[in-house]
Design an enzyme around this catalytic site. Structure first.
Site, PDB file in Angstrom:
ATOM      1  CD  GLU A 110      77.353 -70.276  -2.853  1.00  0.00           C
ATOM      2  OE1 GLU A 110      77.264 -69.345  -3.677  1.00  0.00           O
ATOM      3  OE2 GLU A 110      76.552 -70.433  -1.923  1.00  0.00           O
ATOM      4  CG  HIS A 127      76.719 -66.558   1.777  1.00  0.00           C
ATOM      5  ND1 HIS A 127      76.552 -66.126   0.478  1.00  0.00           N
ATOM      6  CD2 HIS A 127      76.386 -67.870   1.769  1.00  0.00           C
ATOM      7  CE1 HIS A 127      76.134 -67.121  -0.282  1.00  0.00           C
ATOM      8  NE2 HIS A 127      76.015 -68.196   0.497  1.00  0.00           N
TER       9      HIS A 127
END
Length: 329
Positions: free
Chosen positions: A107, A38
């Protein structure tokens, strides 16, 4: 026999802590370790987002036995697939063959940061297919030129290529993704214990059926062990209430503030209803059971929050793994 893994959650721990946890997880008896990748945590309360590939390089040298895997990397926006191919090959050499490249369509939270926008889901899937094709080609060690609808590669070559290659797992959530990606990948990745995904994968022409020739179905489940159920529920709500939104919501939210707003009405009990919370190891085993019943070969556990990681690994992991292996057998 089902294999059980430990998740290095880059959103909830710093890089030095993650390497320490990786060593402890190997010593506790986990079979493999997966790492999230991330640019940002889902929630500000989580508070971390170190670069997963640097962490994994350190983990590769600090461990000896456990398999390693990205769970998962998006090779389309924040990273060009040629760059992913290079770093995956390097990591495989450092890990001496223990690494699997887990890929997904990404994402918005992580990918919007490079200013390339956030494509619709169908476009993201097309981009992922091209990315896998590019990575496969580059891992041959040959000179690659590629012209696609989304990516171009010009006279590229990976100079340090591992002899055993790099297995690729792809995250899939439906029949369309399975049909397009299963023939290109070695392993299935999913966060829900859905037998229909495995059945669809096995029925897809060109795909290696799960359980044959080393093909794996790798799942993941959050748990929140703590000395008391109340503390575990409080911790899970603070750190993991984003989980309640589901993939269709989570994939499109762009910031931790967005996740905070989207989950403002999620109650602690709502989180406890979806994540096993507390010291009861049998309850954790019960929550994990649907994965091997659905046909998953591998399940990675996420111990929610940084607060109890060391105690979980030192005191809880071994008896929990014993219970899981006994139940799965």
């Amino acid at each position: 026999m089902t294999s059980f893994g430990y998740t290095l959650m880059t959103e909830q721990s710093g890089p030095r802590e993650l390497v320490r946890y990786a060593v402890a997880a190997e010593q506790a008896g986990f079979d493999f370790e997966v790492s999230s990748d991330h640019f940002s945590p889902w929630l500000t309360e989580q508070g971390h987002a170190p670069y997963a590939w640097t962490v994994l390089g350190a983990v590769a040298h600090a461990t000896e036995r456990v398999g390693l895997m990205t769970y998962v990397t998006c090779p389309t926006l924040r990273y060009h697939p040629a760059v992913v191919a290079q770093k995956a090959a390097t990591l495989q050499i450092l890990a001496e063959g223990r690494f699997t490249l887990g890929l997904g369509s990404g994402e918005n939270l992580n990918e919007h940061v490079v200013g390339a926008g956030w494509p619709a889901v169908g476009v993201r899937q097309e981009m992922l297919v091209e990315a896998v094709e590019i990575i496969r080609a580059l891992h041959s060690g040959e000179l690659v030129d590629y012209r696609g609808a989304h990516f171009d590669v010009e006279s590229a070559r990976i100079w340090d290529v591992p002899e055993q290659g790099v297995d690729i797992g792809v995250a899939v959530g439906g029949d369309r993704a399975v049909a397009e990606l299963a023939p290109l990948a070695d392993h299935l990745v999913a966060t829900e214990p859905r037998a229909d995904l495995i059945e669809s994968w096995n029925d897809t022409e060109g795909a290696t059926p799960i359980g044959q020739d080393g093909a794996r179905a790798v799942g993941q489940i959050p748990i929140c062990w703590a000395p008391s159920e109340d503390e575990a529920i409080e911790l899970a709500h603070e750190q993991f209430r984003w989980f309640a939104g589901g993939w269709k919501v989570n994939a499109d939210l762009p910031t931790p503030a967005g996740f905070s707003g989207a989950t403002q009405f999620v109650r602690p009990q709502d989180v406890a209803d979806s994540i096993p919370c507390g010291p009861d190891l049998d309850a954790i085993v019960e929550a994990v059971t649907p994965f091997w019943e659905a046909g998953f070969t591998d399940v990675a556990l996420v111990q929610v929050g940084d607060r109890h990681q060391e105690r979980f690994l030192a005191e809880v992991a071994e008896p929990l793994l014993e219970k899981l292996r006994s139940a799965a057998s």
